[in-house]
Write a protein that holds these residues in place. Structure first.
Motif, PDB file in Angstrom:
ATOM      1  N   ALA A   1       0.834  -1.205   0.000  1.00  0.00           N
ATOM      2  CA  ALA A   1       0.000   0.000   0.000  1.00  0.00           C
ATOM      3  C   ALA A   1       0.869   1.255   0.000  1.00  0.00           C
ATOM      4  O   ALA A   1       0.513   2.274  -0.595  1.00  0.00           O
ATOM      5  N   TYR A   2       2.025   1.168   0.661  1.00  0.00           N
ATOM      6  CA  TYR A   2       2.961   2.295   0.668  1.00  0.00           C
ATOM      7  C   TYR A   2       3.452   2.593  -0.754  1.00  0.00           C
ATOM      8  O   TYR A   2       3.449   3.730  -1.207  1.00  0.00           O
ATOM      9  N   VAL A   3       3.852   1.531  -1.457  1.00  0.00           N
ATOM     10  CA  VAL A   3       4.343   1.727  -2.826  1.00  0.00           C
ATOM     11  C   VAL A   3       3.210   2.243  -3.718  1.00  0.00           C
ATOM     12  O   VAL A   3       3.414   3.129  -4.558  1.00  0.00           O
ATOM     13  N   THR A   4       2.010   1.704  -3.508  1.00  0.00           N
ATOM     14  CA  THR A   4       0.852   2.150  -4.284  1.00  0.00           C
ATOM     15  C   THR A   4       0.613   3.645  -4.086  1.00  0.00           C
ATOM     16  O   THR A   4       0.419   4.398  -5.044  1.00  0.00           O
ATOM     17  N   LYS A   5       0.652   4.078  -2.812  1.00  0.00           N
ATOM     18  CA  LYS A   5       0.377   5.482  -2.530  1.00  0.00           C
ATOM     19  C   LYS A   5       1.487   6.379  -3.057  1.00  0.00           C
ATOM     20  O   LYS A   5       1.230   7.425  -3.664  1.00  0.00           O
ATOM     21  N   LEU A   6       2.717   5.942  -2.875  1.00  0.00           N
ATOM     22  CA  LEU A   6       3.840   6.732  -3.376  1.00  0.00           C
ATOM     23  C   LEU A   6       3.740   6.877  -4.895  1.00  0.00           C
ATOM     24  O   LEU A   6       3.895   7.965  -5.452  1.00  0.00           O
ATOM     25  N   ARG A   7       3.438   5.769  -5.552  1.00  0.00           N
ATOM     26  CA  ARG A   7       3.297   5.769  -7.008  1.00  0.00           C
ATOM     27  C   ARG A   7       2.185   6.734  -7.427  1.00  0.00           C
ATOM     28  O   ARG A   7       2.328   7.498  -8.384  1.00  0.00           O
ATOM     29  N   GLN A   8       1.079   6.696  -6.691  1.00  0.00           N
ATOM     30  CA  GLN A   8      -0.051   7.572  -7.003  1.00  0.00           C
ATOM     31  C   GLN A   8       0.373   9.041  -6.898  1.00  0.00           C
ATOM     32  O   GLN A   8       0.082   9.845  -7.799  1.00  0.00           O
ATOM     33  N   ILE A   9       1.083   9.379  -5.838  1.00  0.00           N
ATOM     34  CA  ILE A   9       1.505  10.772  -5.654  1.00  0.00           C
ATOM     35  C   ILE A   9       2.473  11.183  -6.766  1.00  0.00           C
ATOM     36  O   ILE A   9       2.355  12.261  -7.351  1.00  0.00           O
ATOM     37  N   LEU A  10       3.414  10.297  -7.100  1.00  0.00           N
ATOM     38  CA  LEU A  10       4.385  10.612  -8.156  1.00  0.00           C
ATOM     39  C   LEU A  10       3.682  10.848  -9.485  1.00  0.00           C
ATOM     40  O   LEU A  10       4.045  11.740 -10.256  1.00  0.00           O
ATOM     41  N   ARG A  11       2.655  10.035  -9.747  1.00  0.00           N
ATOM     42  CA  ARG A  11       1.920  10.187 -11.006  1.00  0.00           C
ATOM     43  C   ARG A  11       1.092  11.475 -11.012  1.00  0.00           C
ATOM     44  O   ARG A  11       0.981  12.138 -12.035  1.00  0.00           O
ATOM     45  N   TYR A  12       0.516  11.820  -9.871  1.00  0.00           N
ATOM     46  CA  TYR A  12      -0.191  13.111  -9.774  1.00  0.00           C
ATOM     47  C   TYR A  12       0.784  14.262 -10.052  1.00  0.00           C
ATOM     48  O   TYR A  12       0.452  15.216 -10.745  1.00  0.00           O
ATOM     49  N   LEU A  13       1.973  14.143  -9.467  1.00  0.00           N
ATOM     50  CA  LEU A  13       2.965  15.212  -9.612  1.00  0.00           C
ATOM     51  C   LEU A  13       3.564  15.236 -11.015  1.00  0.00           C
ATOM     52  O   LEU A  13       4.106  16.249 -11.445  1.00  0.00           O
ATOM     53  N   GLY A  14       3.505  14.099 -11.705  1.00  0.00           N
ATOM     54  CA  GLY A  14       4.126  13.999 -13.028  1.00  0.00           C
ATOM     55  C   GLY A  14       5.636  13.887 -12.946  1.00  0.00           C
ATOM     56  O   GLY A  14       6.350  14.206 -13.895  1.00  0.00           O
TER      57      GLY A  14
END
Lengths: 95, 503
Positions: free
Chosen positions: B186-199
């Protein structure tokens, strides 16, 4: 701190430099001379002195995010001892 | 900013042969910076190019070549730091991490050991609605990626492609705040989500653009709390590091296996040896990378080719001002301002493209209804076709049009689903389709009454039964709906059936 033969051999190995056993004592001596000099430098009180990173007052140069290089695999590979199908070919390394 | 309240999840407890154990996990995620060119050269970062074609002389470490830093990669690291609510270091510096490997032509990796560009931050890891773990970020530093070795093209040789060499990576290091395999994923999922939001990273794990090293140790229940109070690691067990995993499933499996391995060692009276291990997905086990141990003597020192990296606060402020709304804020807004459940808000904000689509549909409409249609109908249908929201044949305007027709009472919910399928497969304006194909809901009571009368006349036996058992009225409603092709207003039908049957 003093460098013994074993440490000298390890440093050589980490640097991938082949040193014959009979050359190790001389190498260890050299290391010790260098470290002795560093220890002498350590006597200087540098508290509050910022490390000097450049002799001229300049800042790190930066480039723009633009592709300006590459597309020359033959030049990149031209010094390789062995290259096949666009790759560097090296003796097998496996984890 | 809005905040949703949450509880902290319970740590995973594994029962050993002798007693219970808990896990303590810290992660180092390597995220490839989304950029056109490499960190220190003008070669392209494009994936899938011909071998060794995205290589500059700097990347190949030709003598005399000097690195020049890519300004945008620095901005991306700052942006990531801001997105993780981290402190940005206006002064950072590069160091050489020395080791030999065929895919590292320099013989060292340029990294930031002593002075990383980003300091302490945090990530809120969502586990379930109302349950989340705050994981502290220790640091983010910029570094070079290595090349790629291919071992299966020749029995005696390894083949090396330097296209990836020198591509910018962000190493994002967490504190040991993760307490189980699911939390790690879930940590990797959330980090990935934030990185993708940030571009700042595309998060493509399959291509290796996001990969994780996992540090695992075990402790007895109660010891972790002592560590948190004191930040003294001696309360925790010896950790092992599992390298380079690029799948959420493997991360969980590897942690599970590794925890049990360590428990077995300690319960048998042995000691866990601190080491680097690899997970073998085929065997489902981790094994020691003994070869790495000696090479661990990296002899870091400041890179003499690079001056310290100094950035201006004003530049950081500009980047901060350009940050998008991030997942936590968006989710909280969907819940508090649009009335969605936290679960639905979580689904809709998983990908920014989904959230954007939803917001266009919800604009000026009922948020919950829009969420239902986007999640249940659209996502369901797209999934069936293995399509992304970006390939959706139904535009937000079209879906909104369908919802408007339901809200106006022009079509029933059931017809709306048929209409959705037509719009999905054939396209077109929903209102026009309803008009052209006579799908409009019948609210004309005269027509409904006629249909009810007909059914009653045709089924005298059912009428008698219904008088005894009023529940059978539902059967009449069903028949009327069928007779009117589903176009009758169900509420009107129900009222008329009740009246005509004298219930």
């Amino acid at each position: 701190m003093s460098i013994d033969l074993e440490t000298a051999a390890k440093v050589a190995k980490l640097a991938r430099i082949k040193v014959e056993d009979d050359a190790l004592p001389a190498l260890a001596d050299e290391f010790n001379t260098i470290l002795g000099f560093i220890e002498q430098l350590n006597e200087v009180d540098v508290d509050g002195v910022e490390p000097m990173t450049s002799v001229t007052p300049q800042r790190l140069k930066r480039r723009e995010d633009v592709v300006t290089d590459g597309h020359m695999p033959e030049k990149i590979l031209s010094n390789a001892p062995d290259a096949r199908e666009g790759f560097f070919a090296v003796p097998k390394v496996m984890e | 900013m809005l905040d949703l309240t949450y509880e902290t999840p319970k740590p995973k407890v594994i029962a050993g042969a002798k007693h219970d154990w808990e896990l303590v996990i810290g992660m180092e995620v390597h995220a490839q910076v989304a950029s056109n060119a490499k960190l220190f050269s003008g070669a392209s970062t494009r994936f899938g190019a011909e071998p060794n074609s995205n290589v500059a002389f700097v990347d190949a470490a030709m003598p005399g070549m000097l690195p020049v830093i890519n300004d945008f990669c620095v901005a991306q690291a700052v942006r990531t730091g801001l997105g993780l609510k981290a402190e940005i270091n206006l002064w950072s510096a590069f160091d050489r991490k020395n080791y030999f490997y065929p895919d590292l032509p320099q013989g060292y990796q340029i990294s930031q050991l002593y002075h990383p560009i980003v300091g302490e931050g945090e990530i809120l890891v969502d586990m379930a609605p109302g349950v989340a773990r705050k994981v502290r970020i220790e640091r983010i530093h910029l570094e070079q990626d290595a090349g790629k070795s291919i071992h299966d093209m020749d029995p005696a040789m390894s083949f090396v492609d330097l296209n990836r060499t020198g591509v910018a990576l962000m190493e994002i290091v967490s504190r040991p705040d993760i307490r189980g395999p699911e939390e790690a994923a879930a940590y990797v999922t959330k980090l990935r989500q934030i990185l993708r939001y940030l571009g700042t990273c595309d998060g493509n794990m399959q291509n290796g653009n996001l990969r994780a090293d996992v540090n695992i140790s075990i402790c007895r229940p109660g010891d972790y709390e002592k560590y948190q109070e004191t930040q003294d690691f001696s309360h925790l067990g010896t950790r092992c590091e599992i390298k380079n995993m690029n799948s959420m499933r493997f991360i969980q499996q590897a942690i599970e296996y590794e925890a049990r391995r360590q428990i077995a060692i300690v319960e048998a009276g042995g000691e866990v040896v601190q080491e680097t291990r690899l997970y073998d997905p085929e065997k489902g086990e981790t094994r020691s990378m003994r070869s790495k141990e000696e090479a661990h003597d990296y002899r870091y020192f400041p890179d003499p080719d690079l001056l310290p990296l100094e950035i201006e606060q004003a530049w950081v402020d500009d980047i901060a001002a350009s940050l998008p709304e991030l997942p936590d804020e968006k989710k909280a807004r969907f819940v508090t301002e649009m009335g969605l459940s936290e679960y639905d808000a979580g689904v809709l904000t998983a990908e920014v493209a989904n959230a954007d689509y939803f917001e266009q549909v919800a604009e000026g409409r009922d948020g919950k209804m829009a969420a239902n249609w986007v999640i249940n109908e659209l996502f369901g249908r797209l999934k069936k076709d293995d399509k992304d929201i970006t390939d959706s044949p139904v535009s937000p305007g079209q879906l909104g049009g369908i919802i408007d027709l339901i809200a106006k009472g022009d079509i029933s919910g059931k017809i709306a689903k048929d209409l959705f399928e037509i719009v999905y497969t054939e396209g077109g304006d929903p209102a026009r389709i309803v008009e052209d194909r006579g799908m409009k809901q019948v609210t004309d009571t005269g027509a409904i009454e006629a249909a009810v009368d007909q059914i009653i006349a045709d089924n005298p036996a059912q009428v008698e039964k219904a008088k005894v058992n009023p529940k059978l009225a539902g059967w009449f409603v069903g028949q009327v709906m069928k007779a009117t092709g589903g176009k009758a207003n169900p509420k009107a039908v129900n009222d008329i059936v009740q009246a005509k049957l004298g219930l």
